[in-house]
Design an enzyme around this catalytic site. Structure first.
Site, mmCIF file in Angstrom:
data_model
loop_
_atom_site.group_PDB
_atom_site.id
_atom_site.type_symbol
_atom_site.label_atom_id
_atom_site.label_comp_id
_atom_site.label_asym_id
_atom_site.label_seq_id
_atom_site.Cartn_x
_atom_site.Cartn_y
_atom_site.Cartn_z
ATOM 1 N N ASP A 59 0.652 -1.298 0.014
ATOM 2 C CA ASP A 59 0.155 -0.104 0.243
ATOM 3 C C ASP A 59 1.006 1.314 0.093
ATOM 4 O O ASP A 59 2.009 1.186 0.068
ATOM 5 C CB ASP A 59 -1.103 -0.047 1.236
ATOM 6 C CG ASP A 59 -0.295 -0.397 2.414
ATOM 7 O OD1 ASP A 59 0.983 -0.358 2.553
ATOM 8 O OD2 ASP A 59 -0.938 -0.793 3.482
ATOM 9 N N ASP A 70 -7.276 -2.570 14.425
ATOM 10 C CA ASP A 70 -8.714 -3.018 13.954
ATOM 11 C C ASP A 70 -8.807 -4.299 13.138
ATOM 12 O O ASP A 70 -9.746 -4.556 12.485
ATOM 13 C CB ASP A 70 -9.177 -1.874 13.254
ATOM 14 C CG ASP A 70 -8.673 -1.618 11.884
ATOM 15 O OD1 ASP A 70 -7.653 -1.914 11.724
ATOM 16 O OD2 ASP A 70 -8.862 -0.590 11.402
ATOM 17 N N GLU A 113 -9.643 -1.803 5.836
ATOM 18 C CA GLU A 113 -10.283 -1.756 7.005
ATOM 19 C C GLU A 113 -11.427 -2.565 7.340
ATOM 20 O O GLU A 113 -11.777 -3.114 6.399
ATOM 21 C CB GLU A 113 -10.471 -0.240 7.145
ATOM 22 C CG GLU A 113 -9.432 0.827 7.080
ATOM 23 C CD GLU A 113 -8.360 0.883 8.334
ATOM 24 O OE1 GLU A 113 -8.306 -0.447 8.981
ATOM 25 O OE2 GLU A 113 -7.946 1.887 8.437
ATOM 26 N N HIS A 127 -6.799 -4.895 10.418
ATOM 27 C CA HIS A 127 -6.714 -4.966 9.037
ATOM 28 C C HIS A 127 -5.373 -5.417 8.406
ATOM 29 O O HIS A 127 -4.527 -5.634 9.359
ATOM 30 C CB HIS A 127 -6.746 -3.453 8.605
ATOM 31 C CG HIS A 127 -5.592 -2.512 9.018
ATOM 32 N ND1 HIS A 127 -5.724 -1.218 9.417
ATOM 33 C CD2 HIS A 127 -4.331 -2.579 9.136
ATOM 34 C CE1 HIS A 127 -4.635 -0.792 9.748
ATOM 35 N NE2 HIS A 127 -3.860 -1.668 9.831
HETATM 36 P P1 PGA Z 1 2.492 -1.568 12.680
HETATM 37 O O1 PGA Z 1 1.359 -1.557 11.664
HETATM 38 O O2 PGA Z 1 3.486 -2.604 12.172
HETATM 39 O O3 PGA Z 1 3.096 -0.095 12.664
HETATM 40 O O4 PGA Z 1 1.768 -1.770 14.016
HETATM 41 C C1 PGA Z 1 0.595 -2.518 11.167
HETATM 42 C C2 PGA Z 1 -0.436 -2.247 10.250
HETATM 43 O O5 PGA Z 1 -1.217 -1.235 10.464
HETATM 44 O O6 PGA Z 1 -0.774 -3.236 9.293
#
Ligand code: PGA
Length: 256
Positions: free
Chosen positions: A67, A136, A143, A138
């Site tokens: 992404d 959450d 999301e 994702h």
């Molecule tokens: P993080 O993010 O590795 O910074 O915890 C993970 C994500 O949001 O996919």
């Protein structure tokens, strides 16, 4: 799904890095799916060290990132292209032309999404996809509520994700609200997936993803349908797993 519980973040990174290193050694022209965020940083450090110290060769590898923020170009220090350059690409012998991150400045984002899908297909599909998980549930920026059949698309980030990612910006107002992201359908087509999670704040999401119902409310739960996914989870993130003892038991009783 294979679930590996590790003591801490370092052990998670070590196990994850070894899987990527073995895959790259077995298949030098591997198509790697890569993730940004804090979670995979330890893996990238180890990949860089393996390149420096053991000659791990990225010259034929192809990469696709999950992404990118809409509105941030490659020169923005919080763009995911810039993250990947800083954490990995600048330190190994990957051919930059073979590295792909969605273009956050695409004039026609929908057309760019379709093109990103085509490029993945033309490369032969993703062999190994690295994934973090959001609080959450994702994966990538899919999301809650995102179709489990979704393809690469423009996503509106949740308030919680914007707040979680504000730590990288001066303030939450600067966090982009949109991102171009591979869809769940795109991710499920990767031949192998490697889901990484660490820290107590991920424990509910890990529980929902690995043991909850398969639901678009926790898009990572779609990985339960994937035939070859390994989840590497540190003790803190694994704390709420109902089958914790069984996962440990499985680790102790590997079929030779
Ligand atoms: P993080 O993010 O590795 O910074 O915890 C993970 C994500 O949001 O996919």
């Amino acid at each position: 799904m294979e679930v590996i519980i590790t003591q801490d973040y370092d052990a998670m990174s070590e196990r994850g890095a070894q899987i990527v290193i073995d895959a790259l050694r077995n298949r030098p022209d591997i198509v790697l799916g890569l993730a940004t965020g804090s979670t995979p940083e330890g893996i990238y450090e180890r990949l860089v060290a393996a390149h420096r110290n053991d000659g791990l060769d990225f010259s034929q590898a192809v990469t696709f990132n999950l992404d990118e923020y809409v509105g941030l170009g490659p020169d923005h220090d919080q763009s995911y292209r810039s993250f990947m350059n800083a954490k990995l690409f600048n330190h190994v012998n990957v051919d930059v032309a073979r590295t792909h991150v969605p273009d956050g400045l695409a004039v026609d984002p929908a057309a760019h999404c379709a093109q990103y899908e085509r490029m993945i297909r033309q490369a032969g599909g993703i062999d190994l996809q690295v994934l973090g998980i959001g609080r959450d549930g994702h994966i990538a920026f899919n999301e809650p509520g995102t179709s489990l059949g979704s393809r690469t698309h423009v996503a509106c980030l949740t308030r919680q994700t914007v707040e979680d990612n504000a730590r990288f910006f001066d303030d939450a107002a600067q966090v982009p609200r949109f991102a171009i992201t591979m869809g769940i359908g795109t991710i499920l087509e990767a031949r192998t997936c490697l889901l990484l999670a660490c820290g107590a704040n991920k424990a509910p999401a890990v529980r929902a993803a690995l043991e909850g119902p398969i639901t678009s409310m926790t898009t990572a739960s779609a990985l339960q349908l994937h035939p070859d996914t390994t989840a590497i989870v540190d003790e803190a993130a694994a704390a709420e797993l109902e089958l914790l003892d069984y996962y440990r038991w499985q680790q102790e009783n590997r079929l030779a």
